[in-house]
Design a protein around this motif. Structure first.
Motif, PDB file in Angstrom:
ATOM      1  N   SER A  14      -1.827  -3.967   7.296  1.00  0.00           N
ATOM      2  CA  SER A  14      -1.314  -5.502   7.967  1.00  0.00           C
ATOM      3  C   SER A  14      -1.640  -5.489   9.418  1.00  0.00           C
ATOM      4  N   ALA A  15      -1.264  -6.652   9.849  1.00  0.00           N
ATOM      5  CA  ALA A  15      -1.586  -6.705  11.459  1.00  0.00           C
ATOM      6  C   ALA A  15      -0.839  -5.888  12.171  1.00  0.00           C
ATOM      7  N   ASP A  16       0.450  -5.379  11.627  1.00  0.00           N
ATOM      8  CA  ASP A  16       1.406  -4.539  12.308  1.00  0.00           C
ATOM      9  C   ASP A  16       1.099  -3.158  11.946  1.00  0.00           C
ATOM     10  N   GLY A  17       0.193  -2.803  11.183  1.00  0.00           N
ATOM     11  CA  GLY A  17      -0.357  -1.533  10.981  1.00  0.00           C
ATOM     12  C   GLY A  17       0.189  -0.720   9.720  1.00  0.00           C
ATOM     13  N   ALA A  18       1.315  -1.657   9.012  1.00  0.00           N
ATOM     14  CA  ALA A  18       1.693  -1.215   7.604  1.00  0.00           C
ATOM     15  C   ALA A  18       0.444  -1.095   6.733  1.00  0.00           C
ATOM     16  N   ILE A  19       0.525  -0.174   5.608  1.00  0.00           N
ATOM     17  CA  ILE A  19      -0.326  -0.135   4.339  1.00  0.00           C
ATOM     18  C   ILE A  19       0.098  -1.224   3.420  1.00  0.00           C
ATOM     19  N   GLU A  20      -0.672  -1.993   3.104  1.00  0.00           N
ATOM     20  CA  GLU A  20      -0.433  -2.896   1.890  1.00  0.00           C
ATOM     21  C   GLU A  20      -0.724  -2.273   0.549  1.00  0.00           C
ATOM     22  N   TRP A  21       0.181  -1.730  -0.029  1.00  0.00           N
ATOM     23  CA  TRP A  21       0.021  -0.793  -1.123  1.00  0.00           C
ATOM     24  C   TRP A  21      -0.564  -1.545  -2.296  1.00  0.00           C
ATOM     25  N   ASP A  22      -0.090  -3.011  -2.434  1.00  0.00           N
ATOM     26  CA  ASP A  22      -0.485  -3.587  -3.649  1.00  0.00           C
ATOM     27  C   ASP A  22      -1.696  -4.042  -3.386  1.00  0.00           C
ATOM     28  N   THR A  23      -2.374  -4.435  -2.295  1.00  0.00           N
ATOM     29  CA  THR A  23      -3.685  -4.745  -1.891  1.00  0.00           C
ATOM     30  C   THR A  23      -4.727  -3.376  -2.353  1.00  0.00           C
ATOM     31  N   GLY A  45     -11.626   5.682   4.994  1.00  0.00           N
ATOM     32  CA  GLY A  45      -9.880   5.540   4.755  1.00  0.00           C
ATOM     33  C   GLY A  45      -9.284   5.751   6.161  1.00  0.00           C
ATOM     34  N   GLU A  46      -9.938   5.935   7.008  1.00  0.00           N
ATOM     35  CA  GLU A  46      -9.243   6.316   8.310  1.00  0.00           C
ATOM     36  C   GLU A  46      -8.421   7.384   8.571  1.00  0.00           C
ATOM     37  N   PHE A  47      -8.721   8.367   7.773  1.00  0.00           N
ATOM     38  CA  PHE A  47      -7.704   9.518   7.575  1.00  0.00           C
ATOM     39  C   PHE A  47      -6.783  10.064   8.866  1.00  0.00           C
ATOM     40  N   PRO A  48      -7.628  10.280   9.937  1.00  0.00           N
ATOM     41  CA  PRO A  48      -6.830  10.517  11.045  1.00  0.00           C
ATOM     42  C   PRO A  48      -5.576   9.769  11.587  1.00  0.00           C
ATOM     43  N   ALA A  49      -5.485   8.212  11.092  1.00  0.00           N
ATOM     44  CA  ALA A  49      -4.473   7.612  11.280  1.00  0.00           C
ATOM     45  C   ALA A  49      -3.342   7.598  10.139  1.00  0.00           C
ATOM     46  N   LEU A  50      -3.682   8.289   9.161  1.00  0.00           N
ATOM     47  CA  LEU A  50      -2.593   8.570   8.152  1.00  0.00           C
ATOM     48  C   LEU A  50      -1.786   9.473   8.338  1.00  0.00           C
ATOM     49  N   GLN A  56      -0.737  11.204   0.556  1.00  0.00           N
ATOM     50  CA  GLN A  56      -0.257  11.577  -0.919  1.00  0.00           C
ATOM     51  C   GLN A  56       0.017  10.215  -1.622  1.00  0.00           C
ATOM     52  N   GLU A  57       0.642   9.204  -0.977  1.00  0.00           N
ATOM     53  CA  GLU A  57       0.917   8.010  -1.787  1.00  0.00           C
ATOM     54  C   GLU A  57      -0.696   7.315  -2.368  1.00  0.00           C
ATOM     55  N   ALA A  58      -1.737   7.316  -1.396  1.00  0.00           N
ATOM     56  CA  ALA A  58      -3.038   6.813  -1.842  1.00  0.00           C
ATOM     57  C   ALA A  58      -3.522   7.565  -2.876  1.00  0.00           C
ATOM     58  N   PHE A  59      -3.275   9.127  -2.742  1.00  0.00           N
ATOM     59  CA  PHE A  59      -3.820   9.907  -3.989  1.00  0.00           C
ATOM     60  C   PHE A  59      -3.000   9.440  -5.322  1.00  0.00           C
ATOM     61  N   PHE A  60      -1.796   9.504  -5.257  1.00  0.00           N
ATOM     62  CA  PHE A  60      -0.946   8.883  -6.269  1.00  0.00           C
ATOM     63  C   PHE A  60      -1.369   7.851  -7.118  1.00  0.00           C
ATOM     64  N   ARG A  61      -1.495   6.665  -6.098  1.00  0.00           N
ATOM     65  CA  ARG A  61      -1.784   5.364  -6.713  1.00  0.00           C
ATOM     66  C   ARG A  61      -3.453   5.493  -7.150  1.00  0.00           C
ATOM     67  N   ALA A  62      -4.090   6.225  -6.618  1.00  0.00           N
ATOM     68  CA  ALA A  62      -5.666   6.321  -7.343  1.00  0.00           C
ATOM     69  C   ALA A  62      -5.759   6.858  -8.558  1.00  0.00           C
ATOM     70  N   CYS A  63      -4.809   8.044  -8.688  1.00  0.00           N
ATOM     71  CA  CYS A  63      -4.486   8.853  -9.962  1.00  0.00           C
ATOM     72  C   CYS A  63      -4.141   7.868 -11.206  1.00  0.00           C
ATOM     73  N   ALA A  73      -9.912  14.126  -3.644  1.00  0.00           N
ATOM     74  CA  ALA A  73      -8.886  13.746  -2.496  1.00  0.00           C
ATOM     75  C   ALA A  73      -9.330  14.226  -1.096  1.00  0.00           C
ATOM     76  N   HIS A  74      -9.420  13.691  -0.260  1.00  0.00           N
ATOM     77  CA  HIS A  74     -10.033  14.372   0.965  1.00  0.00           C
ATOM     78  C   HIS A  74      -8.811  14.990   1.782  1.00  0.00           C
ATOM     79  N   ILE A  75      -8.811  16.001   1.778  1.00  0.00           N
ATOM     80  CA  ILE A  75      -7.842  16.794   2.488  1.00  0.00           C
ATOM     81  C   ILE A  75      -8.144  17.480   3.804  1.00  0.00           C
ATOM     82  N   GLY A  76      -9.290  16.985   4.438  1.00  0.00           N
ATOM     83  CA  GLY A  76      -9.491  17.557   5.884  1.00  0.00           C
ATOM     84  C   GLY A  76      -8.517  17.142   6.698  1.00  0.00           C
ATOM     85  N   HIS A  77      -8.426  17.956   7.649  1.00  0.00           N
ATOM     86  CA  HIS A  77      -7.187  17.931   8.674  1.00  0.00           C
ATOM     87  C   HIS A  77      -7.781  18.982  10.054  1.00  0.00           C
ATOM     88  N   ALA A  78      -7.007  18.883  11.034  1.00  0.00           N
ATOM     89  CA  ALA A  78      -7.244  19.604  11.919  1.00  0.00           C
ATOM     90  C   ALA A  78      -7.070  21.253  12.145  1.00  0.00           C
TER      91      ALA A  78
END
Length: 287
Positions: A14-23, A45-50, A56-63, A73-78
């Motif tokens: 959303s405009a304030d940066g919250a994830i719209e999970w229903d969308t 999925g802009e993973f650096p900003a998650l 994990q919520e995105a993974f759960f909903r996709a499953c 699941a992309h698990i890349g990290h620093a």
């Protein structure tokens, strides 16, 4: 092997940066009948900003929508420590396929990259791993020789190439072990990838036009040089040229058939109203 379409899914903010999970759920439902799997929390999925819990919520909903067997699941990290933490949490959801971007931000040579993936695969046994190469975003160019060593690690199922890594498609395919897979991140090259011995594409653009990509894969399975395949490939090339250059463009196109907040958290160049309208029209015509 059938032509594989893995949809690289954007995340709706959303405009304030919250994830719209229903969308996000609605997007998953839309792509599900047309693609073979989905890559969740990747570059698209802009993973650096998650936050990790958001991933994990995105993974759960996709499953929940696709089934865990169709989720990568992309698990890349620093750091390796962070990669393993995210990977173990994803495994707890029943996910068995995971992709990991090479080390990024700080320089790493071939030896460091090989040892990084050795650490990932040894810490996450029982997982089928995809090596994710994207030189422009990571600063890391993996040589074919190093790629060969990485592919020989236990648990490595294949690789995903993006950006300049796709220029070495043939060289990387030559280093695959029997039964391993290779995907291109260039959405427009599915027939070429198949002819060279690859598996398919990981496609962000397919999130906006899943029906068209699904029809292309089916046509290629029937006859890679048939009239339907040639016609659909031409359409896909047009869609990728219009939609593929940026996540902002992709989200505009997705919004044409999946209403909701499709802002981004990460800073990117905006598009004008004319282009936005063209993308909406293209989405409507390719639904």
């Amino acid at each position: 092997m059938t032509a594989q379409i893995v949809s690289a899914l954007p995340i709706p903010f959303s405009a304030d940066g919250a994830i719209e999970w229903d969308t996000f759920d609605a997007l998953l439902t839309r792509v599900s009948p047309h693609v073979h799997a989905a890559l969740v929390a990747g570059t698209t999925g802009e993973f650096p900003a998650l936050d990790d819990d958001e991933r994990q919520e995105a993974f759960f909903r996709a499953c929940r929508v696709l089934g865990a067997e169709r989720v990568i699941a992309h698990i890349g990290h620093a750091s390796l420590r962070q990669v393993v933490r995210v990977g173990r949490a994803a495994a707890a959801l029943g996910i068995t396929r995971m992709a990991t971007l090479t080390p990024y931000y700080l320089p790493a040579d071939d030896t460091a990259v090989i040892e990084f993936y050795r650490g990932v695969t040894s810490a996450l046994p029982g997982i089928e791993h995809y090596v994710y190469l994207f030189p422009e975003r990571t600063g890391i160019v993996v040589s074919p020789a190093a790629f060969h060593e990485i592919m020989a690690l236990p648990g490595v199922r294949g690789a995903k190439l993006s950006g300049a890594a796709t220029d070495l498609l043939v060289e990387y395919i030559a280093e695959l072990q029997p039964g391993q897979e290779l995907y291109s991140g260039d959405d427009s090259t599915l027939p070429t990838v198949l002819r060279e011995g690859g598996t398919g594409v990981v496609s962000g653009v397919s999130a906006a036009y899943p029906e068209t990509f699904g029809r292309l894969a089916a046509a290629l399975d029937d006859d890679v040089d048939g009239a339907d395949a040639v016609s659909l490939q031409a359409t896909v090339q047009l869609l990728v040229a219009l939609t593929g250059p940026s996540i902002i463009r992709l989200k505009a196109a997705v919004s044409g058939n999946v209403p909701g907040g499709w802002d981004s958290r990460m800073s990117m160049a905006a598009i004008d109203d004319t282009l936005h309208g063209e993308l909406l029209d293209m989405a409507a015509r390719n639904a």
